[in-house]
Design a protein around this motif. Structure first.
Motif, short mmCIF file in Angstrom:
data_model
loop_
_atom_site.label_atom_id
_atom_site.label_comp_id
_atom_site.label_asym_id
_atom_site.label_seq_id
_atom_site.Cartn_x
_atom_site.Cartn_y
_atom_site.Cartn_z
N LEU A 122 6.05 -0.20 -5.45
CA LEU A 122 6.13 0.54 -6.71
C LEU A 122 5.41 -0.20 -7.82
CD1 LEU A 122 7.33 3.15 -7.81
CD2 LEU A 122 9.41 1.89 -8.41
N LEU A 123 5.51 -1.52 -7.83
CA LEU A 123 4.78 -2.31 -8.82
C LEU A 123 3.28 -2.13 -8.66
CD1 LEU A 123 6.84 -5.64 -8.80
CD2 LEU A 123 6.75 -3.93 -10.63
N MET A 124 2.80 -2.10 -7.42
CA MET A 124 1.39 -1.88 -7.17
C MET A 124 0.94 -0.50 -7.67
SD MET A 124 0.85 -3.40 -3.33
CE MET A 124 1.22 -5.09 -2.92
N MET A 125 1.75 0.50 -7.44
CA MET A 125 1.39 1.85 -7.87
C MET A 125 1.37 1.95 -9.39
SD MET A 125 3.58 4.01 -5.04
CE MET A 125 3.06 5.60 -5.70
N PRO B 35 -8.13 -1.20 -6.79
CA PRO B 35 -7.09 -1.49 -5.78
C PRO B 35 -6.78 -2.97 -5.64
CG PRO B 35 -8.64 0.14 -4.96
CD PRO B 35 -9.22 -0.38 -6.23
N LEU B 36 -7.79 -3.82 -5.68
CA LEU B 36 -7.56 -5.26 -5.60
C LEU B 36 -6.73 -5.74 -6.78
CD1 LEU B 36 -8.04 -8.09 -4.40
CD2 LEU B 36 -10.21 -8.14 -5.65
N TYR B 37 -7.10 -5.30 -7.98
CA TYR B 37 -6.36 -5.69 -9.17
C TYR B 37 -4.90 -5.24 -9.08
CZ TYR B 37 -10.53 -7.15 -11.80
OH TYR B 37 -11.65 -7.80 -12.24
N ALA B 38 -4.69 -4.01 -8.62
CA ALA B 38 -3.34 -3.47 -8.55
C ALA B 38 -2.50 -4.23 -7.52
CB ALA B 38 -3.38 -1.99 -8.21
N VAL B 39 -3.09 -4.54 -6.37
CA VAL B 39 -2.37 -5.28 -5.33
C VAL B 39 -1.99 -6.67 -5.83
CG1 VAL B 39 -2.63 -6.37 -3.07
CG2 VAL B 39 -3.35 -4.02 -3.39
N VAL B 40 -2.93 -7.37 -6.43
CA VAL B 40 -2.65 -8.72 -6.93
C VAL B 40 -1.60 -8.68 -8.03
CG1 VAL B 40 -3.64 -10.70 -8.14
CG2 VAL B 40 -4.90 -9.63 -6.28
N THR B 41 -1.70 -7.71 -8.93
CA THR B 41 -0.72 -7.60 -10.02
C THR B 41 0.68 -7.37 -9.48
OG1 THR B 41 -2.41 -6.71 -11.51
CG2 THR B 41 -0.11 -6.35 -12.11
N GLY B 42 0.82 -6.43 -8.55
CA GLY B 42 2.13 -6.16 -7.98
C GLY B 42 2.70 -7.36 -7.24
N LEU B 43 1.87 -8.02 -6.45
CA LEU B 43 2.33 -9.20 -5.72
C LEU B 43 2.72 -10.34 -6.65
CD1 LEU B 43 -0.22 -9.29 -2.75
CD2 LEU B 43 2.18 -8.64 -2.66
N GLY C 117 -3.29 -1.27 1.20
CA GLY C 117 -4.13 -0.44 2.05
C GLY C 117 -3.46 0.86 2.43
N ALA C 118 -2.12 0.89 2.41
CA ALA C 118 -1.40 2.09 2.84
C ALA C 118 -1.51 3.22 1.83
CB ALA C 118 0.07 1.73 3.08
N LEU C 119 -1.45 2.90 0.52
CA LEU C 119 -1.41 3.96 -0.49
C LEU C 119 -2.50 3.87 -1.55
CD1 LEU C 119 2.43 4.37 -1.16
CD2 LEU C 119 0.93 5.86 0.16
N LEU C 120 -3.10 2.70 -1.70
CA LEU C 120 -4.06 2.52 -2.79
C LEU C 120 -5.51 2.50 -2.32
CD1 LEU C 120 -2.19 -0.20 -4.90
CD2 LEU C 120 -2.07 2.30 -5.10
N GLY C 121 -5.73 2.58 -1.03
CA GLY C 121 -7.10 2.54 -0.52
C GLY C 121 -7.73 1.17 -0.55
N PHE C 122 -6.90 0.12 -0.59
CA PHE C 122 -7.42 -1.24 -0.57
C PHE C 122 -7.90 -1.57 0.84
CE2 PHE C 122 -6.36 -5.95 -0.45
CZ PHE C 122 -7.54 -6.32 -1.08
#
Length: 296
Positions: free
Chosen positions: A118-121, A139-147, A216-221
């Motif tokens: 949810l944080l990634m989204m 997508p990379l920015y969103a994944v890193v931010t959520g993590l 990769g599942a929802l953000l196309g990373f």
């Protein structure tokens, strides 16, 4: 050998343990046979499903290795940011000042309670609406931010628990020597707590590596696991073979990480033991020298 928490099994208990082991292995063998038979019926064990990973280098150069690079990139950025941020938040939760401790605690509990996906989204949508970040990098920015947000909060609790697990006399001795609270934390408590925290920190780093797959599942990373779709589309629906190969890559990657951390922890413990042995020897040498001077 018996202890407070463990009694040495007797002859009957040993026989029961052997029977339990044999029964478990038999059940495991039956389940494995059933799974392999089902895969064989679906033609998932055919050689052409698995051979591309050995005979066609494009599977690696076009899909798997680029995906692995993206996974490592996202994990490395997340670790490099989350570790120091989590340490700062953990120290903030230990502050004597209420105006520091309470807001930091609220931030930690807030982000620790939200699922990382949810944080990634949320991050992906925020970058879309509020920034000019290109869709190629979003997508990379969103994944890193959520993590980072989630794992920094978890690491903060690990740091806090590690420091609190130390004997209180460590901090009292530092105060008696005239060290300030910040100096006590930086030079006395944190170095000792690192060894205590290391297993939990390594487990969290492994979680970071694996959680990159959520992007990769929802953000196309384009991380490692997401390459499964491209491979199965181009190599005859070999989903099982692809997932097995990807799983082995994850296992190897996390094995390297945990092995490195185990060696680091061992060296830290050996360093503490050698320091503990050296100090009395030095003290003894000083006493012998003083006695020789007084005798002269």
């Amino acid at each position: 050998m018996s202890s407070v928490l463990y009694d040495t099994p007797g002859p009957r208990a040993k026989r029961r343990n052997v029977l339990y082991t044999i029964g478990f292995l038999a059940v495991l063998a039956v389940v494995a046979w059933w799974v392999l038979a089902a895969l064989a019926d679906k033609n998932q064990l055919d050689a052409e499903k698995w051979s591309p990973f050995v005979t066609d280098s494009k599977v690696w150069t076009t899909y798997l290795l680029p995906g692995l690079v993206e996974t490592l990139k996202a994990a490395a950025l997340s670790i490099l940011i989350a570790l120091p941020l989590g340490a700062v938040l953990g120290i903030g939760r230990l502050s004597d000042h209420r105006w520091v401790r309470v807001p930091v605690g609220a931030v930690v509990e807030f982000f620790r309670a939200i699922p990382v996906l949810l944080l990634m989204m949320f991050a992906n949508q925020a970058y879309r609406e509020l920034t000019t970040v290109s869709s190629d990098f979003r997508p990379l920015y969103a994944v890193v931010t959520g993590l980072v947000l989630y794992n920094a909060s978890v690491i903060a609790e690990v740091v806090r628990a590690g420091v609190l697990s130390l004997p209180r006399g460590q901090g009292d001795a530092a105060v008696a020597l005239g060290l300030r609270k910040g100096q006590t934390m930086l030079y006395v408590l944190l170095p000792q707590a690192v060894t205590v925290m290391l297993p939990a920190l390594v487990s969290q780093l492994v979680v970071i590596v694996k959680d990159t797959a959520l992007g990769g599942a929802l953000l196309g990373f384009a991380e490692l696991l997401s390459q499964n779709r491209q491979i199965t589309a181009n190599y005859g629906s070999n989903t099982i073979a692809t997932l097995v190969v990807i799983a082995l890559i994850y296992i190897a990657l996390n094995f390297v990480l945990t092995t490195f951390a185990s060696r680091l922890e061992k060296r830290l413990r050996q360093g503490k033991k050698s320091a503990a042995v050296t100090l009395p020897a030095q003290a003894g040498a000083t006493e012998a020298k003083s006695e020789a001077v007084s005798g002269a």
